[in-house]
Design a protein around this motif. Structure first.
Motif, PDB file in Angstrom:
ATOM      1  N   PRO A 126       6.841   3.257   2.017  1.00  0.00           N
ATOM      2  CA  PRO A 126       8.281   3.759   2.576  1.00  0.00           C
ATOM      3  C   PRO A 126       8.816   3.250   3.842  1.00  0.00           C
ATOM      4  CG  PRO A 126       6.513   5.428   2.155  1.00  0.00           C
ATOM      5  CD  PRO A 126       5.892   4.331   2.113  1.00  0.00           C
ATOM      6  N   PHE A 127       8.014   2.452   4.668  1.00  0.00           N
ATOM      7  CA  PHE A 127       8.421   2.055   5.911  1.00  0.00           C
ATOM      8  C   PHE A 127       9.117   0.688   5.687  1.00  0.00           C
ATOM      9  CE2 PHE A 127       4.727   4.400   7.157  1.00  0.00           C
ATOM     10  CZ  PHE A 127       5.348   5.025   8.552  1.00  0.00           C
ATOM     11  N   PHE A 128       8.916   0.169   4.536  1.00  0.00           N
ATOM     12  CA  PHE A 128       9.790  -1.171   4.035  1.00  0.00           C
ATOM     13  C   PHE A 128      10.845  -0.859   2.856  1.00  0.00           C
ATOM     14  CE2 PHE A 128       5.505  -2.355   5.812  1.00  0.00           C
ATOM     15  CZ  PHE A 128       5.942  -3.279   6.564  1.00  0.00           C
ATOM     16  N   THR A 129      10.894   0.212   2.387  1.00  0.00           N
ATOM     17  CA  THR A 129      11.907   0.418   1.452  1.00  0.00           C
ATOM     18  C   THR A 129      13.094   1.381   1.812  1.00  0.00           C
ATOM     19  OG1 THR A 129      10.577   2.216   0.496  1.00  0.00           O
ATOM     20  CG2 THR A 129      10.444   0.149  -0.546  1.00  0.00           C
ATOM     21  N   GLN A 173       0.678  -1.149  -0.038  1.00  0.00           N
ATOM     22  CA  GLN A 173       0.039   0.096  -0.071  1.00  0.00           C
ATOM     23  C   GLN A 173       0.760   1.314  -0.052  1.00  0.00           C
ATOM     24  OE1 GLN A 173      -3.689   0.027  -0.280  1.00  0.00           O
ATOM     25  NE2 GLN A 173      -2.957  -2.088  -0.754  1.00  0.00           N
ATOM     26  N   PRO A 174       0.448   2.238  -0.827  1.00  0.00           N
ATOM     27  CA  PRO A 174       1.518   3.466  -1.038  1.00  0.00           C
ATOM     28  C   PRO A 174       1.679   4.142   0.371  1.00  0.00           C
ATOM     29  CG  PRO A 174      -0.470   3.550  -2.631  1.00  0.00           C
ATOM     30  CD  PRO A 174      -0.791   2.429  -1.667  1.00  0.00           C
ATOM     31  N   GLY A 175       0.749   4.171   1.526  1.00  0.00           N
ATOM     32  CA  GLY A 175       1.099   4.762   2.669  1.00  0.00           C
ATOM     33  C   GLY A 175       1.867   3.957   3.539  1.00  0.00           C
TER      34      GLY A 175
END
Length: 96
Positions: free
Chosen positions: A86-89, A81-83
């Motif tokens: 960022p937490f995983f990349t 999910q777009p939100g």
């Protein structure tokens, strides 16, 4: 009653909690140490060997043979999910 499962998704250790939210219905939350904590990712409904992974939004539910399989499907969809991407990349580990 609650259910707790651990998965490795996108090289991250993901913990999924399904807490009872009515008869045969569970709210599913996901956390990843050092990245995010207790994010709602969908619903789990059913019992025995008949379960549904229910996504938020307009995505259709997915029938599953176990609660564990349904929670894994929800978690795999959530990390895309777009939100949450960022937490995983990112290389940082202090987003939580």
């Amino acid at each position: 009653m609650s259910k707790k499962f651990n998965y490795t998704i996108a090289s991250h250790n993901i913990e999924v909690h399904a807490e009872q939210d009515g008869d045969s219905r569970y709210m599913v939350r996901m956390s990843c140490a050092g990245r995010l904590a207790n994010v709602r990712i969908g619903y789990l409904t059913g019992a025995g060997r008949k379960w549904l992974a229910e996504f938020f939004g307009s995505r259709p539910s997915v029938p599953c043979k176990s609660a564990k399989q349904a929670c894994e499907i929800l978690a795999k969809a959530a990390v895309k999910q777009p939100g949450l991407v960022p937490f995983f990349t990112s290389k940082e580990t202090s987003h939580a």
